[in-house]
Design an enzyme around this catalytic site. Structure first.
Site, short mmCIF file in Angstrom:
data_model
loop_
_atom_site.label_atom_id
_atom_site.label_comp_id
_atom_site.label_asym_id
_atom_site.label_seq_id
_atom_site.Cartn_x
_atom_site.Cartn_y
_atom_site.Cartn_z
N HIS A 1 0.82 -1.23 0.00
CA HIS A 1 0.00 0.00 0.00
C HIS A 1 0.85 1.26 0.00
CE1 HIS A 1 -1.85 -3.18 2.65
NE2 HIS A 1 -2.60 -3.23 1.57
N CYS A 2 1.97 1.24 -0.73
CA CYS A 2 2.88 2.41 -0.82
C CYS A 2 3.36 2.87 0.56
CB CYS A 2 2.22 3.59 -1.54
SG CYS A 2 1.78 3.25 -3.22
N ALA A 3 3.40 1.97 1.53
CA ALA A 3 3.82 2.40 2.87
C ALA A 3 4.72 1.33 3.52
CB ALA A 3 2.61 2.69 3.74
#
Ligand SMILES: Cc1ncc(COP(=O)(O)O)c(C=O)c1O
Length: 400
Positions: free
Chosen positions: A354-356
């Site tokens: 999740h791009c994290a």
């Protein structure tokens, strides 16, 4: 009842055998939007058409009025007294980039949390190669920052603190009020990344004395993609990322230094701004409190029910700020689980990091990530039941 009334997302098989998707990926972008958002976008594009702030004709004046109205509504929702401090950008990523690249200088130190999104981590990664030092505040395994650790890192004062209001991975909400008070006491501006919370959590940019605030217009604010928001406190000299035509002071070859013109060069996204206004009006009419309570209740049900399933591990937050829930399944890769839910049950969830990646390191779910379910204002209790029912059935099949 869903806050939006009715459930446009509920999976139904109609007479033609066609299946509607159950969309549970609202943390990426909200869907569906309220019908008034689609209509506002169409109206701006088809009936107004003109560029705001560039010409004196009737259509351009109408467009300018629409932008002013949008600033006022957004300012009201985010606790900003002066609507002229509301800057429209492309998305939260652009807003964050403006701040990081326009405020930090060679030799500066910046403090971030262990739950930040790549929209913060990646620009900082590049800036770290040009003499900017990055420190990360410790977080609990549920994603809450350690305020004592933040306090220690404020001495000597860094140039900036960046904090995500709520995590896009598990919905963990940070104690913004306490953190911003600590930062203010040391004279350190706090950049709040409110991408996940704007539209569902009360935000008081002025009241909390935030240095800067960045958020998306297309998530819980219910606008279309392509619109974001930036707020910069008036005493902070953040340089713009892009310069050009603003329709104001055209005789000067230097960029205006006042807001919003300083950061808004080039033709604005009028359909996006109009859609955002309609999204904000919807929230104000429904009541942000009722939308929040609805989404948080769905998040809590998901968290509890998932935790009861054998082989499922839920990564719940200490304090829940959104309805997003992350989990893993023993023996089943998150991306495979997502593919099976999509192909077999017509359910859209997000899987992976999740791009994290930083947040996953904090939660202990790096590098495979999680399955993330993120309900929205129109998700119903029946939708969540259908999701849980589908997951149980998937688990049974996988264990055979
Ligand atoms: C916490 C957080 N910050 C920043 C962003 C970037 O938002 P945008 O897609 O509007 O650039 C996201 C997007 O998912 C997010 O969840």
């Amino acid at each position: 009842m869903p806050a939006g009334g009715g459930s446009p997302c509920t999976v139904v098989r109609n007479g033609s055998g066609k299946t509607m998707f159950l969309y549970l990926d609202n943390a990426a972008t909200s869907h569906p939007k309220p019908p008034s958002v689609y209509e506002a976008v169409r109206h701006a594009l088809e009936e107004v058409g003109a560029t705001p702030g560039r010409a004196a004709h009737r259509r351009a004046r109408e467009a300018l009025g629409m932008v002013s109205q949008a600033r006022s509504k957004v300012a009201r929702l985010l606790g900003i007294a002066n609507p002229e401090s509301v800057v429209f950008t492309k998305n939260a990523t652009e807003s964050i980039n403006v701040v990081l690249k326009g405020w930090l200088r060679y030799g500066d130190r910046v403090v971030i949390s262990g739950m930040e999104h790549n929209s913060v981590v990646r620009p900082l990664g590049r800036l770290s190669t040009s003499g900017i030092a990055i420190e990360t505040v410790r977080c609990s395994p549920r994603g809450q920052i350690d305020l004592d650790d933040l306090y220690d890192r404020l001495k000597p004062p860094p140039r900036l603190v960046v904090l995500v209001h709520a995590s896009n991975v598990n919905g963990a909400m940070q104690p913004v009020e306490e953190a911003s008070k600590m930062c203010s006491d040391e004279g350190v501006p706090l950049l709040l990344d409110a991408a996940q919370t704007a539209g569902i959590q009360p935000t008081y940019a002025d009241g909390w004395n935030l240095g800067m605030l960045a958020c998306s217009g297309h998530k819980a604010l219910l606008g279309p993609p392509g619109i974001g928001i930036l707020y910069v406190r008036s005493d902070l000299d953040v340089l713009p990322l892009i310069e050009g035509g603003t329709g104001s002071r055209s005789e000067e070859i230097v960029q205006p230094e006042y807001c919003p013109d300083r950061y808004e060069s080039g033709t604005p996204n009028l359909p996006g701004i109009a859609g955002l206004t309609a999204g904000v009006e919807f929230i104000l009419k429904q009541g942000m409190d009722s939308i929040r309570e609805h989404e948080l209740a769905l998040g809590s049900i998901l968290e509890q029910e998932l935790a009861n399933l054998p082989g499922v591990i839920v990564y719940g937050p200490g304090v829940r700020g959104t309805g997003s829930v992350s989990f893993t399944i023993d023996g089943l890769n998150p991306s495979d689980a997502g593919t099976l839910l999509d192909a077999g049950f017509d359910i859209a969830v997000r899987t992976g990091l999740h791009c994290a990646p930083l947040a996953h390191q904090t939660l202990g779910t790096y590098p495979e990530g999680t399955v993330r379910v993120s309900p929205g204002y129109s998700t119903s209790g029946e939708d969540i039941e259908y999701f849980l029912h589908s997951l149980r059935s998937l688990l049974r099949k996988c264990r055979k």
